[in-house]
Enzyme design. Sequence first.
Site, mmCIF file in Angstrom:
data_model
loop_
_atom_site.group_PDB
_atom_site.id
_atom_site.type_symbol
_atom_site.label_atom_id
_atom_site.label_comp_id
_atom_site.label_asym_id
_atom_site.label_seq_id
_atom_site.Cartn_x
_atom_site.Cartn_y
_atom_site.Cartn_z
ATOM 1 N N ASP A 47 4.923 -7.785 3.778
ATOM 2 C CA ASP A 47 3.400 -7.171 5.231
ATOM 3 C C ASP A 47 2.878 -7.356 5.410
ATOM 4 O O ASP A 47 2.393 -8.322 3.973
ATOM 5 C CB ASP A 47 3.839 -5.725 4.869
ATOM 6 C CG ASP A 47 2.745 -5.586 5.788
ATOM 7 O OD1 ASP A 47 3.187 -5.051 6.898
ATOM 8 O OD2 ASP A 47 2.618 -4.395 5.064
ATOM 9 N N LEU A 48 1.616 -7.557 6.283
ATOM 10 C CA LEU A 48 0.530 -8.471 6.857
ATOM 11 C C LEU A 48 -0.874 -7.640 5.879
ATOM 12 O O LEU A 48 -1.131 -7.968 5.019
ATOM 13 C CB LEU A 48 0.627 -8.716 7.297
ATOM 14 C CG LEU A 48 -0.836 -9.712 7.719
ATOM 15 C CD1 LEU A 48 -1.006 -10.661 7.109
ATOM 16 C CD2 LEU A 48 -0.935 -10.097 9.342
ATOM 17 N N ASP A 49 -0.863 -6.818 6.931
ATOM 18 C CA ASP A 49 -2.064 -5.601 6.339
ATOM 19 C C ASP A 49 -2.193 -4.712 5.028
ATOM 20 O O ASP A 49 -1.422 -3.950 4.825
ATOM 21 C CB ASP A 49 -2.298 -4.238 7.779
ATOM 22 C CG ASP A 49 -2.175 -5.797 9.234
ATOM 23 O OD1 ASP A 49 -2.590 -6.493 8.959
ATOM 24 O OD2 ASP A 49 -1.536 -5.099 9.821
ATOM 25 N N THR B 289 -6.700 -5.508 6.638
ATOM 26 C CA THR B 289 -7.442 -5.480 8.526
ATOM 27 C C THR B 289 -7.251 -4.162 9.052
ATOM 28 O O THR B 289 -7.388 -3.596 10.269
ATOM 29 C CB THR B 289 -6.283 -6.414 9.249
ATOM 30 O OG1 THR B 289 -4.710 -6.105 8.568
ATOM 31 C CG2 THR B 289 -6.117 -7.952 8.724
ATOM 32 N N LYS C 169 -0.835 3.484 9.441
ATOM 33 C CA LYS C 169 -0.653 1.852 8.712
ATOM 34 C C LYS C 169 1.134 1.776 9.242
ATOM 35 O O LYS C 169 1.989 2.179 8.937
ATOM 36 C CB LYS C 169 -0.797 2.201 7.347
ATOM 37 C CG LYS C 169 -2.420 2.052 6.961
ATOM 38 C CD LYS C 169 -2.437 1.768 5.276
ATOM 39 C CE LYS C 169 -3.847 1.594 5.588
ATOM 40 N NZ LYS C 169 -3.900 2.527 3.870
ATOM 41 N N GLY C 170 0.977 -0.055 9.139
ATOM 42 C CA GLY C 170 2.828 -0.106 9.375
ATOM 43 C C GLY C 170 3.742 0.024 10.474
ATOM 44 O O GLY C 170 4.741 0.265 10.521
ATOM 45 N N SER D 153 5.656 -8.228 9.361
ATOM 46 C CA SER D 153 4.655 -7.477 9.170
ATOM 47 C C SER D 153 5.160 -7.403 11.266
ATOM 48 O O SER D 153 5.979 -8.029 11.965
ATOM 49 C CB SER D 153 3.615 -8.129 9.523
ATOM 50 O OG SER D 153 2.220 -7.375 10.608
ATOM 51 N N ALA D 154 4.639 -5.646 11.810
ATOM 52 C CA ALA D 154 4.977 -5.183 12.872
ATOM 53 C C ALA D 154 3.131 -5.566 13.541
ATOM 54 O O ALA D 154 3.144 -5.273 15.014
ATOM 55 C CB ALA D 154 4.861 -3.433 12.517
ATOM 56 N N ASN E 5 -0.429 -10.130 15.667
ATOM 57 C CA ASN E 5 -1.575 -11.550 15.856
ATOM 58 C C ASN E 5 -1.386 -11.738 14.208
ATOM 59 O O ASN E 5 -2.852 -11.851 13.898
ATOM 60 C CB ASN E 5 -2.664 -10.541 15.476
ATOM 61 C CG ASN E 5 -3.332 -9.696 17.685
ATOM 62 O OD1 ASN E 5 -2.670 -10.152 18.062
ATOM 63 N ND2 ASN E 5 -3.315 -8.550 17.279
ATOM 64 N N LYS F 235 8.577 -0.321 11.983
ATOM 65 C CA LYS F 235 10.003 -0.019 10.158
ATOM 66 C C LYS F 235 9.327 2.030 10.805
ATOM 67 O O LYS F 235 8.653 2.060 11.602
ATOM 68 C CB LYS F 235 8.465 -0.230 9.204
ATOM 69 C CG LYS F 235 8.113 -2.050 9.008
ATOM 70 C CD LYS F 235 7.317 -2.208 8.628
ATOM 71 C CE LYS F 235 7.258 -3.197 8.216
ATOM 72 N NZ LYS F 235 6.392 -3.560 7.502
ATOM 73 N N GLU G 38 5.176 -4.266 0.134
ATOM 74 C CA GLU G 38 4.969 -2.846 0.449
ATOM 75 C C GLU G 38 3.648 -2.214 0.257
ATOM 76 O O GLU G 38 3.892 -1.808 -0.594
ATOM 77 C CB GLU G 38 6.185 -2.132 1.833
ATOM 78 C CG GLU G 38 6.208 -2.825 2.831
ATOM 79 C CD GLU G 38 6.115 -2.948 4.585
ATOM 80 O OE1 GLU G 38 4.350 -2.014 4.073
ATOM 81 O OE2 GLU G 38 6.422 -3.065 4.912
ATOM 82 N N ASP G 39 2.631 -2.165 1.542
ATOM 83 C CA ASP G 39 1.302 -0.869 0.978
ATOM 84 C C ASP G 39 1.770 0.281 1.461
ATOM 85 O O ASP G 39 0.937 1.213 1.034
ATOM 86 C CB ASP G 39 0.508 -1.530 1.611
ATOM 87 C CG ASP G 39 0.077 -0.785 2.673
ATOM 88 O OD1 ASP G 39 0.452 -2.066 3.477
ATOM 89 O OD2 ASP G 39 -1.459 -1.500 2.834
#
Length: 215
Positions: free
Chosen positions: A9-11, A17, A45-46, A114-115, A118, A145, A169-170
Site C-alpha cells: 500500500d502507499l499511504d 500522505t 484511510k484506504g 493502492s486506492a 495520484n 478495499k 498494509e497499515d
Amino acid sequence: MTYKACLFDLDGVLVDTAIYHFQAWKMLGENFNYQLTEEQNEQLKGVSRVESLNRILDWANYSATSDQKEAWLIEKNENYLQLISNMNPAEILPGVLDFLGQIKELGYKIALGSASKNSEVILTKTGLLPWFDLIIDGNKVTKSKPDPEVFLKGAEGLGFTPAECIVFEDAQAGVEAAKKGGMKAIGIGEADVLSEADKVIPTFIGAKASELFKF
C-alpha cells in the site's frame, strides 16, 4: 511456501500522505460548513475518494446532488495535488528504503496496490518509482478495499499466484483485502488495530525481510 512478490500500500506504509488528505478534505468541508475531525479522518484511510466523500456528507448530515459531488471530488483532488506538489524523498517513512533494498536483493518483485489515483505523482516526487515493477492504483481498479481487486491485479500483473505474494498494509481494510485475496498480510502499525494480519511490525526500522517472511 516460496514467496516471490511483495505488494505495498502507499499511504501510511511507504510515505505518509494522510496529513495532506486530511487537509484537502477539511478545505472541501468549508463548502458545507463542516469541520472534519482527526478521528473521522482515520476512518477514511484506504477508502476511495468517492466513498470518503459519501462518508463525510453522512457525518455532516448534508444531502448533495450528483453534480455537487462530482465538482467536489474534482476540487478535493486539486487541493490534494497542490498540497503534495512539494513532496520530496525526505517524506519516505523511516526504514522503507533499506527494506526495499533487502527484498530486491532477495529477488522479489515489487508492486504497488493502492486506492490512490495520484500514486505515480507521489512515487515520482519521492524518488520511489524506480523500485516498482508494477503499479496498480485507483486508476486501474473499480472496487475499494476490503475488496481484494487491487492486490489480485497486482499478483496477476507480476505473473504470480496470490499465495506467492505478501502484502504490506497499515489499514484494517487493506489487511482484510489481502486475506480475502489469499495472500499473507504484514501490518505496519499497531497489533491491536491490525489484528487480522499474519504479522505486525510498528515500522520498517530494523525489519529483516529474511526473518519476516518466515510464516
